[in-house]
Design a protein around this motif. Structure first.
Motif, short mmCIF file in Angstrom:
data_model
loop_
_atom_site.label_atom_id
_atom_site.label_comp_id
_atom_site.label_asym_id
_atom_site.label_seq_id
_atom_site.Cartn_x
_atom_site.Cartn_y
_atom_site.Cartn_z
N TRP A 1 0.40 -1.04 -0.06
CA TRP A 1 -0.18 -0.29 0.24
C TRP A 1 0.92 0.97 0.06
CZ3 TRP A 1 -4.52 1.69 -1.18
CH2 TRP A 1 -5.17 2.80 -0.22
N ASP A 2 0.77 1.82 -0.93
CA ASP A 2 1.67 3.15 -1.12
C ASP A 2 0.57 4.14 -1.62
OD1 ASP A 2 3.71 4.94 -1.02
OD2 ASP A 2 4.26 4.60 -3.01
N ASP A 3 0.74 5.53 -0.26
CA ASP A 3 -0.72 6.44 -0.54
C ASP A 3 0.87 7.72 -1.14
OD1 ASP A 3 1.48 7.45 1.14
OD2 ASP A 3 0.32 7.93 2.88
N GLU A 4 1.86 7.06 -1.66
CA GLU A 4 2.06 8.50 -2.34
C GLU A 4 2.48 8.69 -3.70
OE1 GLU A 4 3.85 11.42 -0.63
OE2 GLU A 4 2.74 9.91 0.74
N LEU A 5 1.88 8.89 -4.10
CA LEU A 5 1.79 8.84 -5.94
C LEU A 5 2.89 10.23 -6.15
CD1 LEU A 5 -1.93 8.80 -6.69
CD2 LEU A 5 0.00 6.82 -7.20
N PRO A 6 3.39 9.86 -7.66
CA PRO A 6 4.12 10.57 -8.28
C PRO A 6 3.15 11.50 -9.11
CG PRO A 6 3.68 8.52 -9.57
CD PRO A 6 3.60 8.61 -8.27
N GLY A 7 3.57 13.00 -9.25
CA GLY A 7 2.35 13.89 -9.85
C GLY A 7 1.25 14.51 -8.42
N PHE A 8 0.69 13.87 -7.32
CA PHE A 8 -0.07 13.93 -7.19
C PHE A 8 -0.43 15.10 -5.50
CE2 PHE A 8 -3.76 13.28 -4.11
CZ PHE A 8 -4.90 12.79 -4.69
N ALA A 9 -0.69 16.13 -5.86
CA ALA A 9 -0.49 17.06 -4.38
C ALA A 9 -1.87 16.86 -3.65
CB ALA A 9 -0.26 18.29 -4.96
N CYS A 10 -1.58 16.51 -2.65
CA CYS A 10 -3.42 16.05 -1.64
C CYS A 10 -3.55 17.54 -1.89
CB CYS A 10 -3.12 16.06 -0.24
SG CYS A 10 -1.96 15.02 0.24
N PRO A 11 -4.78 18.19 -1.99
CA PRO A 11 -5.87 19.14 -2.53
C PRO A 11 -6.32 19.84 -0.66
CG PRO A 11 -7.28 16.88 -1.79
CD PRO A 11 -5.99 17.05 -1.94
N ASP A 12 -6.33 20.78 -0.49
CA ASP A 12 -5.98 22.12 0.70
C ASP A 12 -8.09 21.19 1.25
OD1 ASP A 12 -4.14 23.25 0.11
OD2 ASP A 12 -4.79 24.48 -0.52
N ILE A 13 -7.61 21.15 2.72
CA ILE A 13 -8.82 21.31 2.95
C ILE A 13 -8.77 22.44 3.58
CG2 ILE A 13 -8.60 18.99 3.64
CD1 ILE A 13 -7.59 19.07 6.47
N ALA A 75 -3.93 6.41 -3.31
CA ALA A 75 -3.45 5.63 -3.93
C ALA A 75 -5.14 4.35 -4.67
CB ALA A 75 -3.19 4.42 -3.13
N ALA A 76 -6.29 4.63 -3.68
CA ALA A 76 -7.27 4.61 -3.85
C ALA A 76 -8.38 4.95 -4.94
CB ALA A 76 -8.70 3.56 -2.76
N ILE A 77 -8.57 6.60 -5.40
CA ILE A 77 -8.69 7.30 -6.08
C ILE A 77 -7.80 6.81 -7.66
CG2 ILE A 77 -9.14 9.91 -6.53
CD1 ILE A 77 -9.35 10.03 -4.04
N SER A 78 -6.67 6.77 -7.20
CA SER A 78 -6.16 6.21 -8.58
C SER A 78 -6.13 4.84 -8.99
CB SER A 78 -4.59 6.36 -8.32
OG SER A 78 -4.00 6.62 -9.68
N PHE A 79 -6.41 3.99 -8.36
CA PHE A 79 -6.46 3.07 -8.32
C PHE A 79 -7.99 2.77 -9.39
CE2 PHE A 79 -8.75 -1.51 -7.94
CZ PHE A 79 -7.94 -2.00 -9.09
#
Length: 148
Positions: A1-13, A75-79
């Protein structure tokens, strides 16, 4: 399980914080970048949904935003988008040829053909199977759950 995706930035909350606590540096957990659960009483949430920049702020509260340092759901959203749905960039991009879908559709149509090959007389047997199979599976799942 990897929560780091290249090019993906967490959205502001968006956080809605009591005025007294708005200047505190301990509202956001430095490890996760989201709110600190120990300071839960300092936050306000709307009755429905999550706070957004368009949410009206009640009196005595201030709106602030934070950027999480980790996004476990990335990672779940990307999958879901790239593998399960096989989403493309738009209607002009078909996303390529998917042989696994072709094989699945072909097998499904062969099964349909075999089921109705002899006409309506043989489809009664198919109805018996499809009507009773869910109950059989439920009984199997029930006993499997009991033995856990």
């Amino acid at each position: 399980w990897d929560d780091e995706l290249p090019g993906f930035a967490c959205p502001d909350i968006t956080l809605i914080v009591r005025d007294e606590a708005a200047g505190s540096g301990t509202l956001v957990d430095p490890n996760t970048g989201v709110y600190d659960p120990a300071r839960l009483g300092d936050f306000w949430c709307p009755a429905e949904g999550l706070p957004s920049p368009s949410t009206p702020v009640p009196a005595g509260y201030t709106m602030m935003s934070a950027t999480p340092s980790r996004c476990p759901a990335a990672a779940a959203i990307s999958f879901w988008n790239n593998v399960a749905l096989q989403r493309s960039s738009g209607l002009d991009d078909f996303g390529g040829f998917h042989p696994d879908l072709l094989i699945s559709y072909t097998i499904a149509w062969i099964i349909v053909y075999v089921c109705i090959f002899k006409g309506v007389s043989s489809s009664g047997k198919v109805v018996y199977l499809t009507a009773t199979l869910p109950y059989i599976v439920l009984v199997v799942f029930f006993f499997r759950a009991i033995t856990l």
